[in-house]
Design an enzyme around this catalytic site. Structure first.
Site, mmCIF file in Angstrom:
data_model
loop_
_atom_site.group_PDB
_atom_site.id
_atom_site.type_symbol
_atom_site.label_atom_id
_atom_site.label_comp_id
_atom_site.label_asym_id
_atom_site.label_seq_id
_atom_site.Cartn_x
_atom_site.Cartn_y
_atom_site.Cartn_z
ATOM 1 N N LYS A 88 42.762 68.023 18.520
ATOM 2 C CA LYS A 88 43.892 67.495 19.291
ATOM 3 C C LYS A 88 44.513 68.611 20.117
ATOM 4 O O LYS A 88 44.741 69.712 19.621
ATOM 5 C CB LYS A 88 44.922 66.898 18.333
ATOM 6 N N CYS A 109 45.983 60.657 20.007
ATOM 7 C CA CYS A 109 47.383 60.252 19.989
ATOM 8 C C CYS A 109 48.226 60.848 21.110
ATOM 9 O O CYS A 109 48.178 60.393 22.245
ATOM 10 C CB CYS A 109 47.989 60.555 18.622
ATOM 11 N N VAL A 138 42.628 17.603 61.044
ATOM 12 C CA VAL A 138 42.924 17.217 59.665
ATOM 13 C C VAL A 138 41.973 16.099 59.259
ATOM 14 O O VAL A 138 42.009 15.001 59.814
ATOM 15 C CB VAL A 138 44.389 16.753 59.521
ATOM 16 N N ASN A 188 25.901 18.477 63.543
ATOM 17 C CA ASN A 188 26.589 19.540 64.279
ATOM 18 C C ASN A 188 27.189 19.071 65.595
ATOM 19 O O ASN A 188 28.141 19.678 66.095
ATOM 20 C CB ASN A 188 25.639 20.710 64.525
ATOM 21 N N GLU A 236 43.867 58.320 13.656
ATOM 22 C CA GLU A 236 44.107 59.756 13.528
ATOM 23 C C GLU A 236 44.303 60.125 12.055
ATOM 24 O O GLU A 236 45.034 59.445 11.328
ATOM 25 C CB GLU A 236 45.359 60.099 14.339
#
Length: 677
Positions: free
Chosen positions: A121, A177, A365, A454, A52
């Site tokens: 601004k 700003c 598992v 499968n 700015e």
């Protein structure tokens, strides 16, 4: 555009620049701006924002009302405009300018020898150390005007957008700003009007804690507005009569920090990043409420267009791309993600058991990562429900290719968790089924085809469902998100099915880190943790095809590709709907160099790999064929399970809904047309 250009893939390079300020010396400040502008041009930056009032200095108080100073500012701007004719970069420079009867705090947008527009601004702070109302007029409400200075003419007002004709999605919106510190910001209106890259030129003197506040505002604005946000604050050289300056620079995109500069740097700096314009466009299209909000607004904006003319070749890539988009490389973020993911899974199973009145769970598992993780989720769930671990009915079901290591790990884990466990050898039953259906293996021939595989996978699931019937439990699914994406699961009576799948929302690349987190956070005893560590070191294999001594076991990744690449492809396909060519480009940036970039914490050094474009392209094609043209029917019938990752889920009741008989032609065409072989 070549494949290796960022501008060919929806990116644009932006920069937040800080120059050494020269108090009330516009000529010196213009030279500093041009030095940074030339550096940006050399780096093929599309847009560069400066602080700015950088042409005059921010903290010059009543000097800003002096005509000699304002005349010098105009001359400095003319110098910059003339020099910009040779530059690709759009320059956004802060300057005090006279308009009508007042002086305005302005952002001047300059490109290739022209002033595209001037934005005043809107909100002037006049509190605590600020006294801008003494010097400037507010630009709020100014629209449709033009301004003249130094022989230059340009649109003037807060109603301006700046759009590149030749870079789709690059539309700039500018605020200054204080404009970002108010409840309803100009940036919000600019984003709704189409701005994808929001610019903030800031003075902002530094006090303790203010940098954090700026960062929060920049981040939240970019997130709320689904935009990039480029912020540059004044730095060294500004007057320190009563204040100090840190020169904070930052670039955010959709709530994520892309780059930030060094604060309190003595001298100028240019902070750059490549923003993803495609990502922002796709996010806005996906989030319908963004456009719903736009339609509630009556504001009209003028669109000023320009031709950026970006380079067509490789200019590098200034953006961090995680190798594992489901797995952050930052240790604290990864720990938080693992904590949340694990507890999401546990909470999902707890609620399902509570809602159904189920006291037992049944789980197969294998000793692999997926079933291991599902088992430790189940263990935590029964603990929270106040049930004994014996209510977990865990089964290991060795088949024709089950390895001794995986079986040993499975048995050790089931015992260490104090489950009710049993070994069910499926080979006799599988042989009988293969014989009954006339498969060559049933006659003693070594034929290991899909049917052979499968039959084993299906029998295991069949056993689990019948065991659940027998014991009054529910079957816990173990298949993960990555397998669902690739269709790497046996449909129906197979590992695709369960009563509740705790892993359905977890990608393969995250599971290993979840198990590491479980070990590190000491969710279970030491003997459990030792077994978990052993399982982590094993290669991913379905263990369905027998191997001869000395041969490598069947590898899943040899068939469907490295999961680390396929999870990368899945994330950007599912979460953002990106083109295959863009995914390939980003994968190359992430994976081309083992030494480049960061790896997730504790990722084994010996498993760190690199991939060239040919490998990336090959496995991406496999992904596209399997994801779009093959595996949707398996996902359309998938069981319930919790969404875990913000990257998305594949539930037909959630993030991803697609026909089971679609074609992959459009995606394969993009790959063929735009990714070199």
């Amino acid at each position: 555009m070549t494949f290796h250009s960022i501008y060919a893939h929806g990116f644009a390079r932006v920069a937040a620049c800080v120059t050494t300020s020269h108090v009330a010396d516009p000529s010196a400040n213009a030279k500093a701006v041009l030095a940074a502008a030339n550096a940006c041009h050399e780096q093929s930056v599309a847009v560069a924002v400066f602080p700015e009032l950088c042409l005059s200095g921010y903290a010059i108080e009543d000097l800003v009302k002096q005509d000699p100073l304002l005349d010098a500012v105009e001359r400095g701007l003319v110098t910059i405009v003339e020099a910009s004719a040779a530059l690709m970069t759009v320059l956004i420079v802060g300057a005090p300018l006279r308009f009508g009867h007042r002086i305005y705090n302005c952002a001047v947008v300059i490109h290739r020898g022209n002033v595209l527009g001037v934005v005043p601004k809107s909100y002037l702070p006049t509190y605590r150390e600020f006294y801008e109302g003494r010097h400037f007029a507010s630009g709020a409400g100014i629209a449709g005007e033009s301004i003249a200075f130094g022989g230059l003419y340009a649109p003037f007002g807060v109603d301006l957008l700046f759009a590149a004709e030749d870079v789709p999605g690059l539309t700039l919106g500018v605020e200054i700003c204080e404009d970002m510190w108010i409840p309803v910001t100009p940036a919000s209106e600019l984003a709704l009007a189409g701005a994808s890259v929001l610019i903030n030129l800031s003075g902002s003197p530094i006090t303790i804690g203010r940098a954090r506040s700026r960062a929060l505002l920049c981040q939240s604005t970019s997130a709320r507005c689904l935009a990039a946000y480029v912020y540059s604050a004044a730095g060294a050289g500004e007057s320190t009569t009563d204040l100090a300056w840190d020169g904070q620079t930052s670039i955010y995109e959709n709530g994520a920090l892309l780059a930030e500069g060094e604060r309190f740097r003595q001298g100028g700096q240019v902070t750059t990043a490549d923003v993803d314009l495609d990502l922002l466009r796709q996010e806005r299209a996906l989030m319908g409420t963004f456009d719903d909000n736009r339609r509630q607004r009556e504001a009209f904006f003028r669109k000023v267009t320009f031709a950026l003319k970006p380079p067509s070749g490789d200019i590098g890539f200034l953006r961090k791309v995680e190798r594992f988009p489901f797995v952050p490389s930052d240790e604290s973020l990864l720990e938080q993600d693992c904590y949340e993911a694990y507890n999401i899974q546990v909470a999902g199973l707890v609620q399902r058991m509570r809602a159904t009145g189920t006291k037992r769970v049944v789980i197969g598992v294998s000793g692999g990562l997926d079933s291991t993780h599902a088992l430790i989720v189940a263990a935590k769930a029964v603990d929270l429900l106040g049930l004994p671990r014996e209510n977990i009915l865990a089964y290991t079901m060795p088949g024709f290719a089950t390895g001794s290591e995986s079986k040993t790990n499975a048995l050790a884990l089931m015992k260490a968790l104090q489950t009710t466990w049993q070994e069910l050898d499926i080979r006799t039953t599988a042989t009988q089924m293969l014989k009954d259906i006339g498969h060559p293996f049933g006659k003693g021939e070594k034929v290991y085809d899909v049917t052979f595989e499968n039959v084993q996978a299906g029998l295991r699931t069949d056993y689990l469902f019948r065991l659940a019937n027998h014991h009054g439990g529910i079957v816990i699914g173990t298949g993960d998100l990555s397998e669902l994406a690739l269709g790497w699961c046996t449909y129906g009576v197979g590992d695709q099915m369960a009563h509740y799948n705790v892993n359905a929302g977890v990608p393969k690349t995250l599971i290993q880190h979840l198990i590491r987190w479980v070990i590190a956070s000491k969710q279970f005893s030491g003997d459990v943790n030792r077994t978990l560590a052993s399982i982590l070191s094993a290669e991913i294999s379905p263990e369905l095809v027998p191997v001869q001594p000395g041969e490598k076991p069947q590898s899943t990744e040899a068939s469907v590709g490295p999961y680390e690449l396929q999870d990368f492809n899945l994330f950007y396909t599912l979460r953002f709907g990106m083109r295959p060519s863009k995914i390939a480009f980003m994968a190359l940036q992430a994976w081309k160099d083992v030494a480049g970039g960061e790896w997730p914490p504790a990722f084994p050094t010996d498993k760190r790999r690199a991939y060239d474009l040919a490998e990336i392209r090959r496995w991406l094609e496999v992904f596209l064929r399997r994801f779009f043209a093959f595996s949707q029917f398996k996902r359309s019938a998938m069981p319930n399970g919790p969404k875990v990752s913000a990257g998305g889920s594949l539930s037909p009741r959630g993030d991803w809904r697609a026909p089971s008989d679609s074609s992959a032609a459009a995606w394969l065409e993009d790959l063929e047309r735009n990714v070199p072989h």
